[in-house]
Design a protein around this motif. Structure first.
Motif, PDB file in Angstrom:
ATOM      1  N   TYR A 231      35.325  51.269  28.990  1.00  0.00           N
ATOM      2  CA  TYR A 231      36.298  50.668  29.877  1.00  0.00           C
ATOM      3  C   TYR A 231      36.038  51.167  31.288  1.00  0.00           C
ATOM      4  CZ  TYR A 231      38.848  55.089  30.295  1.00  0.00           C
ATOM      5  OH  TYR A 231      39.190  56.381  30.572  1.00  0.00           O
ATOM      6  N   VAL A 232      36.679  50.528  32.250  1.00  0.00           N
ATOM      7  CA  VAL A 232      36.586  50.945  33.641  1.00  0.00           C
ATOM      8  C   VAL A 232      37.881  50.559  34.336  1.00  0.00           C
ATOM      9  CG1 VAL A 232      35.565  48.794  34.505  1.00  0.00           C
ATOM     10  CG2 VAL A 232      35.084  50.945  35.692  1.00  0.00           C
ATOM     11  N   GLY A 233      38.217  51.281  35.378  1.00  0.00           N
ATOM     12  CA  GLY A 233      39.381  50.911  36.172  1.00  0.00           C
ATOM     13  C   GLY A 233      39.038  49.754  37.089  1.00  0.00           C
ATOM     14  N   TYR A 234      39.617  48.599  36.811  1.00  0.00           N
ATOM     15  CA  TYR A 234      39.382  47.410  37.631  1.00  0.00           C
ATOM     16  C   TYR A 234      40.572  47.149  38.545  1.00  0.00           C
ATOM     17  CZ  TYR A 234      36.060  45.927  33.894  1.00  0.00           C
ATOM     18  OH  TYR A 234      35.053  45.844  32.973  1.00  0.00           O
ATOM     19  N   VAL A 235      40.304  46.546  39.708  1.00  0.00           N
ATOM     20  CA  VAL A 235      41.323  45.856  40.484  1.00  0.00           C
ATOM     21  C   VAL A 235      40.920  44.387  40.532  1.00  0.00           C
ATOM     22  CG1 VAL A 235      42.492  45.585  42.694  1.00  0.00           C
ATOM     23  CG2 VAL A 235      41.904  47.866  41.871  1.00  0.00           C
ATOM     24  N   LEU A 236      41.827  43.536  40.098  1.00  0.00           N
ATOM     25  CA  LEU A 236      41.612  42.096  40.064  1.00  0.00           C
ATOM     26  C   LEU A 236      42.386  41.437  41.183  1.00  0.00           C
ATOM     27  CD1 LEU A 236      40.935  39.299  38.557  1.00  0.00           C
ATOM     28  CD2 LEU A 236      43.166  39.642  37.438  1.00  0.00           C
ATOM     29  N   GLY A 237      41.785  40.475  41.850  1.00  0.00           N
ATOM     30  CA  GLY A 237      42.478  39.640  42.816  1.00  0.00           C
ATOM     31  C   GLY A 237      42.345  38.178  42.440  1.00  0.00           C
ATOM     32  N   VAL A 238      43.464  37.430  42.462  1.00  0.00           N
ATOM     33  CA  VAL A 238      43.453  35.990  42.187  1.00  0.00           C
ATOM     34  C   VAL A 238      44.149  35.288  43.340  1.00  0.00           C
ATOM     35  CG1 VAL A 238      44.084  34.139  40.605  1.00  0.00           C
ATOM     36  CG2 VAL A 238      43.538  36.405  39.694  1.00  0.00           C
ATOM     37  N   ASN A 239      43.413  34.465  44.070  1.00  0.00           N
ATOM     38  CA  ASN A 239      43.984  33.704  45.165  1.00  0.00           C
ATOM     39  C   ASN A 239      44.936  32.653  44.613  1.00  0.00           C
ATOM     40  OD1 ASN A 239      43.964  31.263  47.155  1.00  0.00           O
ATOM     41  ND2 ASN A 239      43.237  32.992  48.371  1.00  0.00           N
ATOM     42  N   THR A 240      46.175  32.622  45.099  1.00  0.00           N
ATOM     43  CA  THR A 240      47.180  31.729  44.515  1.00  0.00           C
ATOM     44  C   THR A 240      46.973  30.272  44.900  1.00  0.00           C
ATOM     45  OG1 THR A 240      48.690  32.137  46.365  1.00  0.00           O
ATOM     46  CG2 THR A 240      48.889  33.575  44.436  1.00  0.00           C
ATOM     47  N   THR A 241      46.146  30.005  45.915  1.00  0.00           N
ATOM     48  CA  THR A 241      45.873  28.620  46.324  1.00  0.00           C
ATOM     49  C   THR A 241      44.616  28.084  45.665  1.00  0.00           C
ATOM     50  OG1 THR A 241      46.938  28.975  48.465  1.00  0.00           O
ATOM     51  CG2 THR A 241      45.464  27.090  48.283  1.00  0.00           C
ATOM     52  N   THR A 242      43.522  28.829  45.774  1.00  0.00           N
ATOM     53  CA  THR A 242      42.236  28.375  45.227  1.00  0.00           C
ATOM     54  C   THR A 242      42.021  28.820  43.793  1.00  0.00           C
ATOM     55  OG1 THR A 242      41.030  30.343  45.960  1.00  0.00           O
ATOM     56  CG2 THR A 242      41.270  28.535  47.543  1.00  0.00           C
TER      57      THR A 242
END
Length: 655
Positions: A231-242
């Motif tokens: 496992y690894v510590g992830y930071v996820l980003g999801v653009n709410t428009t695209t």
């Protein structure tokens, strides 16, 4: 370090001058100087600073909470354990469960207005982690966008060919109906930009920290289930428009993973556009070096990420304790706790206007500059290059709360330790400092949650600190408690306590509109406020400290809110608390009172609690009993440091 108590008046004057200067310049603050006020509960711990401070709650003032008709207003059963903090969107309470169900409840009555199934849930037996059983669904606190009336959340679901191939999704739900927005959910997949050779592993990934909504993107932090790798510590980003996604990893390919981001719930912190703070757990710690040049391995660290123009993320600054490898070796992870940014203008000086605090398993409270976190071993002689370090106290699984009035206070809850209040001030060198000025009389069991604060603006005497107490890892004996925010003679007064059933690990209450909302491990969402729906109201009984072998005595007094007949008053079998009711059965009318002698006979030193149950024709009604057994003896406090971990290490729970 010099005492700060005598210098707090000086700091209040500086804060007043600072406020006047702000008014003179139109009241403008840098975007990362103070969290915004919110009408809804849109995120975990109230704001993106994670202060837990709700400054618009006159209905939760001490006088209101002490009223005879303050109490439970509803308890709504839901399908599954509630680990996520409830949100409040207008008149809707949004609650999510580990059975992958999301609910929209009427905020006043608890009536279920809508239900959304985002499952099927994933069985814990698939990975063999006992921290959260039997199912995984929605664990972290969602985030609400008031501008679009959309609730964003993550869910782990069992939609693959077998249980070894689950999926993670980010959902977008209409807060008023629960309907999924067009184009959602978005599946979490791909590889981190700083480690393209290791794609996202949905099987071992767990997502516990509360979500962050910043600049039109939803961010989530990931860790592991019970340290089961890889496992690894992830930071996820999801653009709410695209709906475009991006990932960043806390350890690059040279470290082979780990450095999970779980923070006992907590939440990713932001103090302004493009800035994200979080804390990592065990893994490969960074080598000694300046914070402005973060390496590829960032275990046991407070990290500041920057968001680039293309939406990707990169590390901009970090702090890691000089003894980080020892923290890892002794399982005293920094990342058991999450960071809390301190709001201006009360907190901060002209040289260090933007502060943040961090405390983890080893019980040291670090005061950091958000613009210059301190790197590793950058102080004199290779020590920590931070503004100040306090403790060690008890280990913390959670994050501090901050109250930016009456001089400023920071609150922590220690595992097997008390609620602590640290007064803010400056030391003799003009540096920001914290002074341990008060504690609760009782101690909190392991898995108790993080505190929140309510007040009527900055009005003195209006603030309370709300906590969820757990007796231990199984969540038994759960209570909602409220303490006066400002200690008197070193003690935080317990103003309110009520049993709530089985608590979720590290849970956080939500406050809004004169109510406190709590989710529980036994599948309920409860609300407390005025007027209570229960037939009897009353206050908890806190016996304080009672010597082992003696008996402490007190009186529990209840007031009827309607006609009710009390047939029995009791405490659980085997409890060190007992009741001696007289004159039963008794019929009470609205406004009538009834008093019961109660006693506490501790048989061992330490915190204890129980429930005083009134059996009535309208159902059983419980009130909290707390006490602390003492024994005269000499002990070392704290144990030697750092040769022995303090507090004793516990398994690394991600939930």
């Amino acid at each position: 370090m010099p005492s700060t108590r005598g210098r707090r008046s000086r700091h209040r004057l500086l804060a007043l001058i600072s406020g006047c200067l702000l008014l003179a310049t139109g009241g403008a603050l840098p975007s990362h100087a103070a969290p915004p006020r919110r009408a809804d509960v849109s995120t975990v711990s109230n704001d993106n600073f994670r202060t837990g401070w709700d400054r618009n709650e006159p209905g939760l003032a001490p006088s209101q909470v002490s009223s005879s008709d303050f109490g439970q207003q509803f308890s709504t059963a839901v399908d599954g354990q509630v680990y996520a903090q409830p949100l409040v969107a207008g008149k809707t309470v949004v609650a999510a469960t580990e059975n992958a169900k999301v609910y929209g409840l009427d905020s006043a009555t608890g009536k279920i207005n809508w239900t959304k199934d985002v499952g099927p849930f994933w069985p814990a037996s698939a990975i063999g982690c006992g921290d959260l059983t039997p199912n995984f669904g929605v664990t972290s606190t969602p985030v609400y966008d008031a501008a679009t009336q959309t609730v964003y959340l993550t869910a782990k679901v069992n939609d693959g060919p077998d249980t070894s191939h689950p999926s993670w999704y980010v959902h977008a739900l209409d807060a008023s109906t629960g309907a999924e927005r067009s184009g959602w959910p978005v599946k979490v997949q791909g590889a981190p930009v700083n480690d393209p050779s290791h794609p996202f592993n949905a099987f071992t990934a767990a997502q516990r920290p509360g979500l962050l909504l910043m600049d039109g993107t939803v961010y989530a932090g990931f860790a592991s289930h019970c340290d089961i790798g890889p496992y690894v510590g992830y930071v996820l980003g999801v653009n709410t428009t695209t709906r475009k996604t991006t990932l960043w990893a806390a350890e690059d390919s040279a470290a082979n993973g780990m450095a999970g981001i779980w923070m006992s719930g907590g939440g990713l912190v932001s103090d302004g556009p493009g800035r994200i703070f979080f804390t990592t757990g065990n893994g490969v710690s960074p080598a000694p070096g300046p914070g402005s040049n973060p390496p590829g391995q960032l275990a046991e660290s407070v990290v500041r990420l920057g968001v680039n123009s293309d939406g990707t993320m990169s590390a901009q600054d970090f702090f890691s304790p000089s003894n980080a490898p020892i923290l890892d070796q002794n399982d005293t992870d920094l990342g058991s706790g999450g960071p809390t940014a301190l709001p201006g203008p009360v907190f901060g000086t002209s040289a260090h206007p933007h502060l943040i605090v961090q405390i983890g398993k080893d019980g040291r409270l670090f005061l950091l500059d958000r613009d210059n976190l301190g790197g590793r071993s950058q102080g004199a002689g290779g020590s920590d290059g931070v503004l100040a370090t306090f403790g060690p106290y008890e280990g913390v699984w959670g994050h501090p709360a901050a109250y930016g009035a009456e001089g400023g206070y920071v609150y922590t809850i220690g595992s097997e330790g008390p609620l602590r209040a640290f007064a803010y001030g400056v030391n003799g060198a003009g540096q920001p400092a914290l002074t341990n000025t008060g504690t609760s009389t009782g101690k909190f069991g392991y898995t108790s949650g993080s505190p929140v604060v309510t007040s009527t603006g900055t009005t003195p005497g209006s603030a309370l600190v709300w906590t969820i107490y757990s007796r231990g890892s199984n969540g038994a004996g759960g209570e909602l408690r409220a303490y006066d925010a400002v200690p008197v003679n070193g003690t935080l007064n317990l103003r309110y306590s009520v049993p709530i059933g089985t608590t979720s690990k590290f849970s956080v209450p939500a406050t809004d509109g004169g109510r406190v909302y709590v989710g529980t491990r036994d599948g309920h969402v409860l609300a407390f406020g005025r007027p209570a729906s229960t037939a009897l109201s009353g206050s908890p009984v806190d016996f304080g400290q009672v010597a082992v072998g003696t008996i402490g005595r007190a009186t529990a007094k209840v007031t009827a809110t309607r006609d009710v007949t009390v047939s029995a008053v009791s405490t659980p079998s085997g409890s060190r608390f007992s009741a001696a009711p007289t004159g039963l059965p008794v019929t009470l009318h609205a406004g009538d009172t009834y008093s019961v002698p109660v006693s506490f006979a501790p048989t061992a030193p330490g915190a204890d609690n129980s429930v005083l149950t009134f059996t009535t024709n309208l159902g059983d009604i419980g009130f909290g009993l707390t006490g602390y057994g003492t024994q005269s003896r000499l002990t070392a406090s704290p144990p030697s440091w750092p040769s022995a971990p303090w507090p004793p290490a516990r398994p690394r729970p991600w939930a």
